[in-house]
Design an enzyme around this catalytic site. Structure first.
Site, PDB file in Angstrom:
ATOM      1  N   HIS B 141       0.866  -1.179   0.000  1.00  0.00           N
ATOM      2  CA  HIS B 141       0.000   0.000   0.000  1.00  0.00           C
ATOM      3  C   HIS B 141       0.908   1.236   0.000  1.00  0.00           C
ATOM      4  O   HIS B 141       2.029   1.180   0.498  1.00  0.00           O
ATOM      5  CB  HIS B 141      -0.839  -0.042   1.277  1.00  0.00           C
ATOM      6  CG  HIS B 141      -1.920   0.984   1.376  1.00  0.00           C
ATOM      7  ND1 HIS B 141      -1.661   2.292   1.726  1.00  0.00           N
ATOM      8  CD2 HIS B 141      -3.254   0.908   1.182  1.00  0.00           C
ATOM      9  CE1 HIS B 141      -2.812   2.966   1.754  1.00  0.00           C
ATOM     10  NE2 HIS B 141      -3.789   2.149   1.423  1.00  0.00           N
ATOM     11  N   ASP B 218       2.152  -4.704   7.810  1.00  0.00           N
ATOM     12  CA  ASP B 218       0.988  -3.817   7.730  1.00  0.00           C
ATOM     13  C   ASP B 218      -0.259  -4.686   7.865  1.00  0.00           C
ATOM     14  O   ASP B 218      -0.618  -5.428   6.951  1.00  0.00           O
ATOM     15  CB  ASP B 218       1.044  -3.086   6.380  1.00  0.00           C
ATOM     16  CG  ASP B 218      -0.251  -2.376   6.002  1.00  0.00           C
ATOM     17  OD1 ASP B 218      -1.244  -2.481   6.761  1.00  0.00           O
ATOM     18  OD2 ASP B 218      -0.264  -1.723   4.944  1.00  0.00           O
ATOM     19  N   GLN B 221      -5.428  -4.870   6.692  1.00  0.00           N
ATOM     20  CA  GLN B 221      -6.452  -5.739   6.099  1.00  0.00           C
ATOM     21  C   GLN B 221      -6.456  -7.138   6.720  1.00  0.00           C
ATOM     22  O   GLN B 221      -7.198  -8.012   6.253  1.00  0.00           O
ATOM     23  CB  GLN B 221      -6.236  -5.863   4.581  1.00  0.00           C
ATOM     24  CG  GLN B 221      -6.286  -4.558   3.825  1.00  0.00           C
ATOM     25  CD  GLN B 221      -7.643  -3.896   3.863  1.00  0.00           C
ATOM     26  OE1 GLN B 221      -8.640  -4.494   4.274  1.00  0.00           O
ATOM     27  NE2 GLN B 221      -7.713  -2.642   3.439  1.00  0.00           N
ATOM     28  N   LYS B 244     -11.349   0.078  10.186  1.00  0.00           N
ATOM     29  CA  LYS B 244     -11.597  -1.057   9.293  1.00  0.00           C
ATOM     30  C   LYS B 244     -12.076  -2.276  10.069  1.00  0.00           C
ATOM     31  O   LYS B 244     -12.223  -3.361   9.517  1.00  0.00           O
ATOM     32  CB  LYS B 244     -10.320  -1.410   8.522  1.00  0.00           C
ATOM     33  CG  LYS B 244      -9.858  -0.313   7.547  1.00  0.00           C
ATOM     34  CD  LYS B 244      -8.686  -0.801   6.731  1.00  0.00           C
ATOM     35  CE  LYS B 244      -7.904   0.323   6.067  1.00  0.00           C
ATOM     36  NZ  LYS B 244      -8.631   1.018   5.003  1.00  0.00           N
ATOM     37  N   CYS B 383      -4.699   2.761  -3.719  1.00  0.00           N
ATOM     38  CA  CYS B 383      -3.404   3.126  -3.115  1.00  0.00           C
ATOM     39  C   CYS B 383      -2.326   2.096  -3.406  1.00  0.00           C
ATOM     40  O   CYS B 383      -1.424   1.865  -2.593  1.00  0.00           O
ATOM     41  CB  CYS B 383      -3.531   3.361  -1.603  1.00  0.00           C
ATOM     42  SG  CYS B 383      -4.614   4.714  -1.180  1.00  0.00           S
TER      43      CYS B 383
END
Lengths: 140, 425
Positions: B141, B218, B221, B244, B383
């Protein structure tokens, strides 16, 4: 059966599938490319002027993008034939939506106006009214 | 037999916690040419961008403002004590949720992006220099990609990208080649927000640690839809965003191994992060407060903990099972529709999202048409512009699912995608 958005009326789809004046001019008076990086919309406008340099005599465009950007550029290419350069410079967003004949949702206005912006910026660069290094982008 | 019978919890009952899901939006596909309307049931499939917030979380945030709104760590008065305790305990809840040792390893940030920048500035600018390298992947991302790219420019460190295979997986041979003794940091996305790929973080952490490099995963998600244990993953840094995962916007978390966070200088200076200040010099507060300068997002932090409690009540294993069910179903149905190109790994091996393109239809046109059917998807580059360049497309449409989504909503998506395909045929 649903026919999708009002934005995608037959005229828009027709211009998208069968773009008018698509291609390049052999000897344009000016040519300019603009893009909306996040959409990937890219449009090149080639314009030929009369001897006085005041009236648009020929237009070709080419590029890639969504139906709204491509149909808008196609319709504009027809509209520009015979148009005074001054009139091109005065075209605003309302003129573009009026030409398209549909309501453009706020998030898609940048697509609709890209072709017009490319033509205007190309002309202004040609007249030394704009720095050629200023890239044409209609995204915020 | 319907796929619904495989639901791992009562989805319909859970939807009652999310009033927004009953909204009517968009146009009316039955009346083309009538212009935008407002009478189509919302089908919200943009959860990878942000999820909705259940009533218990909204109530928790509202209760803070209504009952004990006060600044933290400042006052002796009762409201400040209550707010401070709730805000501090929120760190404990987040720490427990991802298997961190305790609150000293959890820094509240604005979001995943800020967590990435915190490490890039506080560690990267100090530690990196010419001859060093940072290894990323082609599916990063922009939060990670742009951050390390720019830190690389400022420090002279080389920034490398692990190849993505045609199937949308990391080329681990390439990773083994790129990670060397000059590698200081491996920054990798846990679950790709574009391809849905679940990356082998443990394997990458082993590679990195063999070369004494740190690993930053990261988790934006991954944490929302699967059980994550940072110690099991073996990462040194990990980050994710509350919005999220049923939580508020404006709050996220950075996990960092205590000894590393301890050795790092602050990222932001100011109030709340200091112990003693004179005109000449200052000393810093203990972890994690050393990295939380100024008045923090108190209500959001408390709401973050409430979101975690909400998810834990359902159980992360069940949330993951639901995501898997929806992702595989969507993948299969879109494939069966024809004229649809789907990016990333197969349906039975991906996170809960599907990015795709319909032949002859630009992703933005597709998204506009789906909006008329009340369907919210994201269209664009998500992104990950360089990844899209590699895939040879400017934009994709992305449907991303969460615990309140249903099989019927995916059926609605697939039907509308078919309509869009036919409109442009």
């Amino acid at each position: 059966m649903g026919l999708g958005s009002d934005m995608y009326r037959q005229q828009i789809l027709d211009h998208y599938k069968n773009p008018r004046n698509y291609g390049e001019l052999e000897e344009p008076d000016f040519t300019h490319v603009g893009e909306n990086p996040s959409c990937g919309d890219t449009i090149q406008m080639d314009v030929g002027l009369d001897e006085a340099g005041e009236t648009i005599e020929s237009v070709r465009f080419n590029g890639d993008g969504c139906a709204i950007s491509m149909a808008s550029a196609s319709m504009l290419s027809e509209r520009l034939h015979g148009m005074a350069v001054e009139e091109l410079h005065e075209m605003d967003t309302d003129d573009v939506t009026e030409m398209l004949g549909v309501d453009i949702s706020p998030m898609r206005v940048k697509c609709a106006v890209l072709g017009r912006q490319v033509a205007q910026d190309g002309s202004k660069i040609h007249r030394d009214e704009l720095d050629p290094d200023d890239r044409t982008i209609t995204e915020e | 037999m319907g796929v619904q019978e495989q639901y791992s919890f009562d989805v319909e009952a859970l939807r009652a916690d999310f009033p927004v899901l009953d909204r009517k939006v968009g146009g009316d596909p039955e009346s083309p040419g009538e212009g935008p309307g407002d009478d189509t049931p919302l089908v919200y499939l943009d959860n990878a961008a942000t999820s909705h917030t259940p009533d218990p979380v909204v109530d928790t945030v509202a209760d803070y403002y209504r009952s004990y709104n006060a600044n933290v760590h400042r006052g002796i008065h009762q409201l400040s004590q209550e707010a401070s305790v709730a805000y501090e305990e929120a760190h404990d809840t987040v720490a427990d949720f991802v298997g961190a040792a305790g609150r000293e390893e959890i820094v509240f940030t604005k979001n995943t992006t800020e967590a990435m920048n915190l490490v890039a500035y506080a560690w990267g600018l100090e530690e990196l220099g010419p001859g060093d390298n940072v290894v990323l992947t082609e599916m990063e991302h922009h939060a990670s990609l742009v951050t390390w790219q720019q830190i690389g420019k400022r420090t002279g460190a080389d920034v490398r990208f692990v190849d993505v295979t045609d199937e949308g997986r990391l080329d681990m041979d390439d990773a083994a080649d790129l990670i060397d003794d000059d590698t200081q940091m491996v920054s990798v996305v846990h679950v790709s927000n574009t391809l849905g790929t679940i990356n082998p973080i443990g394997e990458l952490a082993d590679l990195a640690h063999d070369h004494d490099a740190y690993v930053f995963a990261d988790g934006a998600q991954s944490v929302p839809n699967r059980a994550v244990d940072v110690k099991e993953l073996g990462v040194d840094f990990f980050a994710f965003s509350a919005h999220k995962m049923c939580g508020p916007t404006g709050i996220g978390a950075l996990y960092g191994r205590e000894e590393i966070l301890d050795s790092m200088q602050p990222y932001l200076y100011g109030g709340d992060m200091i112990r003693r200040v004179s005109f000449e010099d200052s000393t810093w507060e203990d972890l994690p407060w050393k990295f939380e300068a100024g008045t923090p997002s108190i209500a959001q932090g408390i709401g973050f903990a409430a979101a975690i409690e909400y998810l834990e009540e359902i159980g992360m294993d069940r949330v993951e099972a639901h995501e898997d069910l929806l992702a595989e179903y969507a993948h299969d149905e879109l494939t069966a529709l024809g004229g649809v190109e789907i990016y990333g790994p197969p349906g039975d091996d991906r996170g809960g999202l599907v990015a795709f393109n319909v032949e002859g239809v630009h992703a933005h046109d597709l998204s506009s048409i789906l909006n008329d059917y009340g369907i919210a998807v994201r269209a664009g580059d998500h992104c990950t512009q360089p990844l899209h360049d590699e895939m040879g497309v400017a934009a994709t449409a992305r449907a991303s699912f969460y615990l309140y989504n249903t099989i019927e909503e995916i059926d609605a998506l697939v039907e509308a995608v078919g309509e869009a395909r036919d409109l442009f045929a």
